[in-house]
Design a protein around this motif. Structure first.
Motif, mmCIF file in Angstrom:
data_model
loop_
_atom_site.group_PDB
_atom_site.id
_atom_site.type_symbol
_atom_site.label_atom_id
_atom_site.label_comp_id
_atom_site.label_asym_id
_atom_site.label_seq_id
_atom_site.Cartn_x
_atom_site.Cartn_y
_atom_site.Cartn_z
ATOM 1 N N ALA A 125 34.571 39.606 46.007
ATOM 2 C CA ALA A 125 33.442 40.237 45.307
ATOM 3 C C ALA A 125 32.120 39.781 45.913
ATOM 4 O O ALA A 125 31.199 40.587 46.112
ATOM 5 C CB ALA A 125 33.489 39.897 43.813
ATOM 6 N N ILE A 169 35.857 45.288 39.378
ATOM 7 C CA ILE A 169 35.116 44.090 39.821
ATOM 8 C C ILE A 169 34.495 44.317 41.204
ATOM 9 O O ILE A 169 33.306 44.075 41.407
ATOM 10 C CB ILE A 169 36.042 42.855 39.837
ATOM 11 N N ILE A 200 29.706 40.643 35.869
ATOM 12 C CA ILE A 200 30.713 40.552 36.934
ATOM 13 C C ILE A 200 31.369 39.168 36.913
ATOM 14 O O ILE A 200 32.600 39.043 36.954
ATOM 15 C CB ILE A 200 30.087 40.823 38.320
ATOM 16 N N VAL A 234 35.321 38.386 36.264
ATOM 17 C CA VAL A 234 36.156 37.666 37.235
ATOM 18 C C VAL A 234 36.855 36.496 36.556
ATOM 19 O O VAL A 234 38.058 36.286 36.735
ATOM 20 C CB VAL A 234 35.306 37.173 38.436
ATOM 21 N N TYR A 268 39.593 37.780 34.315
ATOM 22 C CA TYR A 268 40.709 38.276 35.112
ATOM 23 C C TYR A 268 41.548 37.115 35.654
ATOM 24 O O TYR A 268 42.775 37.127 35.554
ATOM 25 C CB TYR A 268 40.177 39.150 36.247
#
Lengths: 85, 393
Positions: B69, B241, B294, B298, B301
Motif C-alpha cells: 500500500a 486497501i 487506510i 490494514v 485486515y
C-alpha cells in the motif's frame, strides 16, 4: 415440524436458489447451489422472524449459512427451548 | 511507521521512489495519449517490484499489504495510471499468495512471477452481468487435463501488455452463476480480440479495453479454492486497501501542489496570510482522514487474517466496504479544495500547480466497482449486522 423442515421451507421461499431445495442434501454446499450473499441476508431475516431469534455477530459469516445442516444447528443453538421441542 | 519499520520496507520504498521519478516524467504523455505507462512498468521490473509480494521461499520478498500500500501511495503521487496498474497486479498476486500455497503448479507460477517479473492482468468483468463480479455467465470447460474458456470481457485492464491473465468464470457449464472459479492463463494460452476502446475522462493509461477472450490451458491452472472464498477472504480487502492507497497518492500530490502555491503566495506577502491558507488546512484534515482510514483497515485486515471466522464476518466486510466509499469520496473533496486554492493555475494544464489530471483520475474512484453497488451491499448487511460502536474494538 422439525427445525430442519422449517429451515428447508424458508430456504425454498427466501433463498432464491436456481435449484429445487428438495434435491439438496442437508450437507450440500448452498453457495455452490447458487446462494447469493444478498439472499443469505434475507434468509437470515426470515429465520430470525420465524424462530424469534437474533443471530449474534459471531454467527454472521459464510460458514453459518454454508448448508441446510449448518443453518439448522445455528438455529437450534439460538432458538428458545419451547420452539425446539 | 510501525507497520513498515523494517529494512525491507526501506529498500522497497527507495526502489519505488526511483520508479516514481520515471513515471512522473511520462505521466502527461501517458494521460494525453491514453497509452500504457511502459517506462514506469519497465522500471518496476528493473527494481524487481512486481514480485515483491511473492513468498521468500519462491524467490519473492514476502512484502505485506501495508508495504505494498505504501508503494501504491508513492507511485500514485507520480502517475495514477501506473500506480493503479501496480495495485491491480498485486491484487491478482494476492489471490495466488493467499489461496494457492499448497498447489504445485501455482507455486511454480508464483516463482516465475518473481523471477521473470511477470505482469498479471485481471478479467472479472463480463458483458451481461451488470457489473457484479461475483456472477459469471461464461463457464470453464474441463476435458481430460485441458480447460477451455471463452469470455466476453468488457474490461481487461492493460490486457495487451499483461504476461498472464487471471480470469473468472462459472466452475463448470452446469454451475450456478455465483459458483465461480479463477484460472491463470499465460500469454501464449489465449487470444484477445478487441471489442471496446478505453477512451475515458481519467485513468487513461490503464488501457482497460474490452476483449473477447479465448483461452486453452492445462486444467491444473484453475485456482484450487472457489472464487467466492478468494473474493471474500483476500481479494476485496486487497483491492479496497490498494486502490485507496493509490487514491491517497493522487490526493497527496494535489495537496503538495496546493501547499506549494500557498507557500509561494506567503513568501510574496509575508505580513498577510494568503487567501488559500485556511482551505489548505481544511484539505489537510481531510487528507489525514483518508490516511487514517487506510491504516485502520490494514490493521483490521492483518488481524482478521489470523482468524478465518473474522475474515468472513460481516463486520469485516462492512469495514472494508466503508474504506472504499470514504476514500473514493474524500479524495474528490480534497482535490476540489486544492483547485480552489490554486485557482486558474490549477485549472490550467502545464503549470506546476495543474490539477486537471488529478481530478480526472480521481473521478474513477467512485465508479470502479460503483459506490452505489457497494453501498447497496453494505445496506443489506446492516439489516442484520450491528455496527461496532467501540473505538478500538
Amino acid at each position: 415440524m422439525s427445525i430442519i423442515e422449517d429451515v428447508r421451507e424458508i430456504i425454498a421461499s427466501h433463498g432464491k436458489l436456481p435449484v429445487d431445495v428438495a434435491t439438496l442434501a442437508d450437507d450440500a454446499d448452498l453457495y455452490a447451489a447458487g446462494l447469493s450473499s444478498f439472499a443469505s441476508v434475507q434468509l437470515m431475516l426470515a429465520l430470525e422472524e420465524r424462530f424469534d431469534i437474533e443471530f449474534p455477530e459471531t454467527m454472521l459469516n459464510r460458514k453459518t449459512f454454508a448448508s441446510i445442516g449448518a443453518i439448522s444447528s445455528a438455529v437450534a443453538e439460538l432458538a428458545p427451548q419451547e420452539r425446539v421441542a | 511507521m510501525n507497520a513498515l519499520g523494517s529494512a525491507l520496507a526501506t529498500t522497497l520504498c527507495e526502489r519505488m521512489r526511483r520508479v516514481a521519478t520515471i513515471a512522473a516524467a511520462h505521466a502527461e504523455a501517458v494521460d494525453s495519449e491514453a497509452r500504457f505507462p511502459r517506462e514506469a512498468v519497465e522500471a518496476m521490473r528493473n527494481e524487481r517490484l512486481l514480485g515483491c509480494q511473492i513468498p521468500v521461499d519462491l524467490g519473492g520478498e514476502g512484502a505485506t499489504v501495508a508495504q505494498i500500500a505504501e508503494l501504491c501511495a508513492i507511485l500514485g503521487q507520480a502517475c495514477a495510471s501506473a500506480a493503479m496498474i501496480f495495485a491491480m497486479h498485486h491484487i491478482k498476486a494476492s489471490s495466488l499468495v493467499s489461496h494457492s500455497e499448497g498447489d504445485d503448479w501455482h507455486r511454480g507460477f508464483m516463482a516465475r512471477v518473481a523471477s521473470e517479473q511477470l505482469l498479471l492482468g485481471s478479467a472479472t468483468t463480463e458483458g451481461g452481468i451488470g457489473g457484479n463480479l461475483r456472477n459469471s455467465i461464461c463457464a470453464i470447460e474441463v476435458e481430460g487435463d485441458t480447460c477451455r474458456l471463452q469470455k466476453d470481457a468488457t474490461v481487461i485492464s492493460y490486457g495487451l501488455d499483461a504476461d498472464a491473465i487471471l480470469i473468472t468464470s462459472r466452475a463448470h457449464p452446469q454451475a450456478a452463476s455465483s459458483d465461480q472459479v479463477m484460472t491463470v492463463f499465460l500469454k501464449d494460452q489465449y487470444t484477445l480480440e478487441q471489442t471496446h476502446v478505453w477512451d475515458t475522462l481519467g485513468m487513461r493509461g490503464t488501457c482497460s479495453d474490452g476483449f473477447l477472450f479465448k483461452g486453452e490451458a492445462p486444467a491444473r491452472q484453475i485456482l484450487p479454492r472457489p472464487f467466492a472464498e478468494i473474493a471474500a477472504q483476500s481479494m476485496l480487502a486487497h483491492a479496497h486497501i490498494l486502490w485507496s492507497a493509490v487514491w491517497y497518492g493522487i490526493a497527496a500530490d494535489a495537496f503538495a501542489r496546493a501547499q506549494a502555491f500557498v507557500r509561494a503566495a506567503a513568501r510574496r506577502t509575508p505580513d498577510q496570510a494568503p487567501p488559500g491558507a485556511l482551505r489548505l488546512a481544511e484539505a489537510s484534515t481531510l487528507l489525514q482522514g483518508v490516511k487514517a482510514s487506510i491504516v485502520a483497515a490494514v490493521e483490521k485486515y492483518e488481524e482478521a487474517r489470523q482468524d478465518e471466522d473474522k475474515l468472513s464476518s460481516m463486520s469485516f466486510a462492512v469495514a472494508i466496504n466503508n474504506l472504499k466509499i470514504a476514500s473514493s469520496q474524500t479524495i474528490l473533496a480534497i482535490i476540489n479544495h486544492c483547485m480552489l486554492i490554486c485557482g486558474i493555475l490549477g485549472y490550467k494544464n502545464g503549470t506546476p500547480y495543474s490539477l486537471g489530471r488529478h481530478l480526472r483520475d480521481a473521478h474513477s474512484a467512485q465508479l470502479m466497482i460503483s459506490n452505489d453497488r457497494i453501498l447497496g451491499n453494505t445496506s443489506t448487511m446492516l439489516l442484520v449486522h450491528k455496527q461496532d460502536t467501540s473505538l478500538f474494538g
